[in-house]
Design a protein around this motif. Structure first.
Motif, short mmCIF file in Angstrom:
data_model
loop_
_atom_site.label_atom_id
_atom_site.label_comp_id
_atom_site.label_asym_id
_atom_site.label_seq_id
_atom_site.Cartn_x
_atom_site.Cartn_y
_atom_site.Cartn_z
N TYR A 1 3.80 4.36 12.04
CA TYR A 1 3.81 2.97 11.56
C TYR A 1 5.15 2.62 10.93
CZ TYR A 1 3.07 2.60 6.41
OH TYR A 1 3.20 2.57 5.05
N LYS A 2 5.84 3.58 10.35
CA LYS A 2 7.16 3.27 9.78
C LYS A 2 8.17 2.94 10.87
CE LYS A 2 6.63 5.40 5.27
NZ LYS A 2 7.09 6.39 4.28
N GLU A 3 8.04 3.62 12.01
CA GLU A 3 8.88 3.28 13.16
C GLU A 3 8.56 1.87 13.65
OE1 GLU A 3 8.12 6.38 15.94
OE2 GLU A 3 9.50 7.80 14.98
N LYS A 4 7.27 1.53 13.67
CA LYS A 4 6.86 0.17 14.05
C LYS A 4 7.44 -0.86 13.09
CE LYS A 4 2.64 -1.53 13.23
NZ LYS A 4 1.21 -1.93 13.36
N PHE A 5 7.39 -0.56 11.81
CA PHE A 5 7.94 -1.47 10.81
C PHE A 5 9.43 -1.70 11.02
CE2 PHE A 5 4.94 -1.78 6.91
CZ PHE A 5 3.86 -1.95 7.74
N GLU A 6 10.16 -0.67 11.37
CA GLU A 6 11.59 -0.81 11.61
C GLU A 6 11.86 -1.78 12.76
OE1 GLU A 6 13.24 3.05 12.28
OE2 GLU A 6 12.87 3.74 10.23
N LYS A 7 11.07 -1.67 13.82
CA LYS A 7 11.24 -2.55 14.98
C LYS A 7 10.83 -3.99 14.65
CE LYS A 7 10.67 1.18 18.31
NZ LYS A 7 9.83 1.76 19.40
N MET A 8 9.77 -4.13 13.87
CA MET A 8 9.31 -5.47 13.51
C MET A 8 10.26 -6.14 12.53
SD MET A 8 5.20 -5.27 13.54
CE MET A 8 5.14 -7.05 13.56
N ARG A 9 10.92 -5.33 11.73
CA ARG A 9 11.93 -5.85 10.81
C ARG A 9 13.08 -6.50 11.58
NH1 ARG A 9 12.73 -1.08 8.07
NH2 ARG A 9 10.72 -1.36 7.05
N VAL A 10 13.48 -5.86 12.68
CA VAL A 10 14.57 -6.39 13.51
C VAL A 10 14.15 -7.71 14.16
CG1 VAL A 10 15.99 -5.98 15.55
CG2 VAL A 10 15.58 -4.12 13.93
N GLU B 1 -11.20 -4.48 5.85
CA GLU B 1 -10.39 -3.99 4.74
C GLU B 1 -8.97 -3.67 5.24
OE1 GLU B 1 -10.55 0.09 2.25
OE2 GLU B 1 -12.26 -1.25 1.84
N LEU B 2 -7.98 -4.07 4.47
CA LEU B 2 -6.59 -3.82 4.85
C LEU B 2 -6.22 -2.36 4.63
CD1 LEU B 2 -4.66 -6.93 3.47
CD2 LEU B 2 -6.07 -6.71 5.52
N TYR B 3 -5.36 -1.84 5.52
CA TYR B 3 -4.91 -0.45 5.41
C TYR B 3 -3.44 -0.37 5.77
CZ TYR B 3 -5.72 -0.74 10.47
OH TYR B 3 -5.71 -1.13 11.78
N PRO B 4 -2.73 0.66 5.30
CA PRO B 4 -1.29 0.78 5.58
C PRO B 4 -1.01 0.82 7.08
CG PRO B 4 -1.93 2.30 3.85
CD PRO B 4 -3.20 1.73 4.40
N GLY B 5 0.02 0.10 7.48
CA GLY B 5 0.40 0.04 8.89
C GLY B 5 -0.05 -1.21 9.60
N MET B 6 -0.97 -1.96 9.02
CA MET B 6 -1.41 -3.22 9.63
C MET B 6 -0.26 -4.23 9.62
SD MET B 6 -5.24 -3.95 8.14
CE MET B 6 -5.50 -5.39 9.17
N GLY C 1 3.62 -6.80 6.85
CA GLY C 1 3.05 -5.50 7.11
C GLY C 1 2.48 -4.92 5.82
N ILE C 2 1.42 -4.15 5.93
CA ILE C 2 0.79 -3.53 4.76
C ILE C 2 1.39 -2.13 4.56
CG2 ILE C 2 -1.37 -2.82 3.67
CD1 ILE C 2 -1.04 -5.87 4.13
N THR C 3 1.89 -1.88 3.37
CA THR C 3 2.46 -0.57 3.02
C THR C 3 1.44 0.24 2.21
OG1 THR C 3 3.41 -1.40 0.94
CG2 THR C 3 4.76 -1.62 2.92
#
Length: 255
Positions: A4-13, A189-194, A234-236
């Motif tokens: 999910y952290k890799e996904k976050f990096e791509k979504m950040r861009v 319920e929200l969870y990290p990576g959403m 994104g949920i951390t």
């Protein structure tokens, strides 16, 4: 966790490109420009910066962004309509970079809009940010909707029911739906990576909408003004990240 952290990096861009596009357009969205020109400028900027405009050809949509004027709730199609003093407009951008999506929108005011319009825009923006600020693992989707609904209804406005936020990552629209109204402690319920959008559409009058004959443009049935702001988030592990924040610090008009 790594995935999910890799996904976050791509979504950040992708999110940064979308927000930078709105930043760039800010200098152009003034009296005299057409919504078609806004579309052209946005398309070229995204393309020149390594992205692609997601709305273009999406389910037959023929423009690269949405321009929703005055009583248009969402999905307004850019045309040769010239922006005039007193208009309010939402510009909705979705950029794809390396197959990931960044989706965001902001309101803009043309010249000197009415106090009524300014108050609507202010309330809409505040409702979005109030909802974002409660995000963290363990809360539920109903908490997001309740935060928005309770705030705007207290101000005398209504929340559109016909459209909602949505999950987003390497697909434009995915589960879950993010309703902008609801009851606390209900729903998923929200969870990290959403990752999803929150994009409240708030009307000055009643929440009822109708779709015009073009099959896209949604307007208020009572022709009252409507406003919208949108972020991709994104949920951390202990909170949230906004992927579409303005690099220039722009949030709500005047910019």
């Amino acid at each position: 966790m790594i995935k999910y952290k890799e996904k976050f990096e791509k979504m950040r861009v992708a999110g940064t490109l979308a927000s930078k596009t709105l930043d760039m357009l800010t200098d152009y969205i003034k009296t005299g420009i057409t919504t078609e020109k806004i579309d052209q400028l946005g398309y070229e900027y995204i393309k020149d910066n390594g992205g692609y405009s997601a709305p273009q050809f999406y389910r037959g949509f023929k423009r690269s962004l949405c321009t929703s004027l005055n009583h248009v709730v969402c999905h307004g199609i850019p045309t040769d309509r010239v922006l005039e003093d007193g208009d309010i407009i939402n510009v909705d951008i979705t950029a794809i970079v390396n197959e990931y999506y960044g989706d965001t929108s902001r309101m803009f005011v043309i010249g000197n809009p009415s106090v009524k319009a300014k108050n609507l825009i202010e309330t809409t923006y505040d409702s979005l940010m109030k909802a974002i600020k409660i995000l963290k693992p363990g809360i539920k989707l109903g908490d997001i909707g309740n935060e928005i609904q309770s705030y705007v209804e207290e101000k005398g406005y209504s929340v559109v029911r016909d459209f909602c936020g949505h999950g987003i990552s390497n697909t434009f629209h995915e589960a879950p739906n993010i309703l902008h109204y609801g009851k606390k402690n209900t729903g998923l319920e929200l969870y990290p990576g959403m990752t999803f959008t929150i994009e409240p559409m708030i009307n000055a009058g009643k929440y009822d909408v109708k779709i015009l004959n073009d099959g896209w443009t949604a307007v208020t049935k009572d022709k009252s003004l409507s406003a919208q702001f949108e972020h991709t988030v994104g949920i951390t592990e202990n909170g949230y990240e906004i992927f579409t924040e303005s690099v220039k610090g722009y949030s709500k008009p005047p910019y």
